[in-house]
Design an enzyme around this catalytic site. Structure first.
Site, mmCIF file in Angstrom:
data_model
loop_
_atom_site.group_PDB
_atom_site.id
_atom_site.type_symbol
_atom_site.label_atom_id
_atom_site.label_comp_id
_atom_site.label_asym_id
_atom_site.label_seq_id
_atom_site.Cartn_x
_atom_site.Cartn_y
_atom_site.Cartn_z
ATOM 1 N N CYS A 88 0.818 -1.226 0.000
ATOM 2 C CA CYS A 88 0.000 0.000 0.000
ATOM 3 C C CYS A 88 0.846 1.269 0.000
ATOM 4 O O CYS A 88 0.302 2.378 -0.078
ATOM 5 C CB CYS A 88 -0.954 -0.003 1.182
ATOM 6 S SG CYS A 88 -2.158 -1.358 1.108
ATOM 7 N N HIS A 344 -9.343 3.122 -1.876
ATOM 8 C CA HIS A 344 -7.919 2.794 -1.858
ATOM 9 C C HIS A 344 -7.502 2.050 -3.124
ATOM 10 O O HIS A 344 -7.254 0.844 -3.071
ATOM 11 C CB HIS A 344 -7.627 1.968 -0.603
ATOM 12 C CG HIS A 344 -6.174 1.677 -0.393
ATOM 13 N ND1 HIS A 344 -5.152 2.448 -0.902
ATOM 14 C CD2 HIS A 344 -5.571 0.667 0.310
ATOM 15 C CE1 HIS A 344 -4.001 1.921 -0.553
ATOM 16 N NE2 HIS A 344 -4.224 0.843 0.168
#
Length: 399
Positions: A88, A344
């Site tokens: 991430c 996201h």
């Protein structure tokens, strides 16, 4: 002795797509959209891009495991283009590659772009796949909500916090982000949500409820970086510069040696300490004007406030409930709504955060504009609390 990259790299153009369910466009179209805005913002021709770094985490979904889809989509003619992936933290990793290329003198102008198109999968969260020994050995049946719910339990246990009080502080994190996201035209979720609805939402992984979790989205974001001298020649008299970019990655200590209680993320602490030193930030509580942090879950943002040194240990719930990180608070967090409202799309998230700080520093954030914006911080957290990559970047103005 290393001196870092403080003020050696300027950001002269940025672009960001609308995040959300982008059934109207593919990953290549998202990259074109972000790149076109960045080029127009920089005021340069495509041919001046000398190298590019492409952030994409889930390579087998829409993009592929090379940089060629970006080179094709953006018509980057015979320049080095590199795909990067660091869970991430991938978007910030792309920015780091481009910034280091300029700072080293290898190129004059470089592009960082991140993209992910996840809604096509139909998967409720991030698609699960094996990744060699990491997932197969350490979390064969784990889930993102499950691992971050453990962070909440460990935090409450270490500090003796009543679960109901922690739940209320986490709800305030989500409430604040939804208030801000309502003012962000490019956010996926733009509806304000009241506290009662957040607190009454179904549980996903105790104590995390539905509104404690960010969603997934489609999106892309891009940055064009160069030297301060070239930035001035392009008419940017006081350009936004990169004050620091630092990463820290787990080496197995959290999982293997019993010294970690699970109530903090040591990699965030390490990356932040190095970033503050590189940027010359001595008192982050006094010097930072805004932050964009990795609020994949509300408990993550709460713990990050302590790991970044913005709240005393064990005091983040109180600071959050006192409004310290609200839009009108001392150090607003997620002025654009954060992951909570943008979702996201992994490869794009870090650059989306930089896009908000970049606009705030230049007074271009519209209704979300912070009155004083001299220094802004972005933070990505890849992986899980027990096996992570943390990235911290600090942006400011050259003068």
């Amino acid at each position: 002795m290393a001196t870092g990259i403080r003020d050696k790299v300027a950001i002269v153009g940025m672009g960001c797509t609308r995040f959300g369910e982008r059934w109207d466009v593919g990953a290549d179209g998202l990259m074109v959209e972000a790149f076109a805005e960045a080029l127009a913002d920089a005021g340069i021709e495509r041919a001046r891009i000398e190298a590019a770094w492409v952030g994409n985490a889930l390579d087998d979904i829409n993009v592929g495991n090379s940089a060629l889809p970006a080179a094709h989509a953006l018509r980057l003619d015979k320049v080095p283009v590199t795909r990067v992936e660091n869970m991430c933290a991938t978007g910030t990793e792309a920015l780091r590659g481009a910034a280091y290329a300029v700072a080293s003198g290898a190129v004059d102008i470089a592009l960082a772009i991140g993209v992910e198109k996840l809604k096509d999968t139909g998967y409720g969260g991030l698609p699960l796949r094996t990744k060699g020994v990491q997932n197969d050995l350490w979390m064969p049946y784990g889930s993102a909500p499950g691992t971050f719910a453990q962070l909440a339990g460990a935090y409450a246990a270490r500090h003796g916090i009543d679960p109901a009080d922690l739940k209320r502080a986490m709800a305030h994190v989500s409430w604040k982000s939804h208030q801000n996201g309502a003012l962000s035209p490019k956010a996926h979720l733009r509806a304000a949500v009241d506290m009662e609805k957040i607190l009454g939402a179904p549980l996903i992984a105790d104590p995390l409820g539905l509104f404690d979790c960010c969603g997934v989205s489609d999106g892309a974001a891009a940055a064009i970086v160069t030297t301060p001298e070239i930035a001035r020649a392009l008419g940017k008299a006081d350009p936004v510069t990169i004050k620091a970019i630092q990463l820290s990655a787990s080496n197995g200590w959290e999982m293997q040696f019993g010294g970690w209680d699970g109530a903090s993320v040591p990699n965030t602490q390490a990356a932040a300490a190095r970033a503050y030193a590189e940027a010359g930030i001595r008192d982050p509580r006094a010097e930072l004007d805004l932050t964009e942090v990795h609020d994949c879950f509300s408990i993550t943002e709460l713990v990050i406030m302590e790991d970044l040194g913005l709240s005393d240990t064990g005091r983040a719930p109180t600071d959050i409930l006192d409004g310290r990180y609200d839009r009108d608070g001392a150090i607003p967090c997620q002025l654009d709504g954060g992951l909570k409202c943008f979702g996201h799309p992994v490869g794009a998230t870090g650059l989306r955060m930089a896009y908000e700080v970049y606009n705030q520093l230049q007074g271009r954030a519209g209704e979300r504009q912070r009155a004083k914006a001299d220094f802004g911080l972005t933070h990505n957290l890849g992986g899980t609390p027990f096996n992570s990559v943390a990235a911290v970047a600090i942006l400011g103005r050259l003068n």
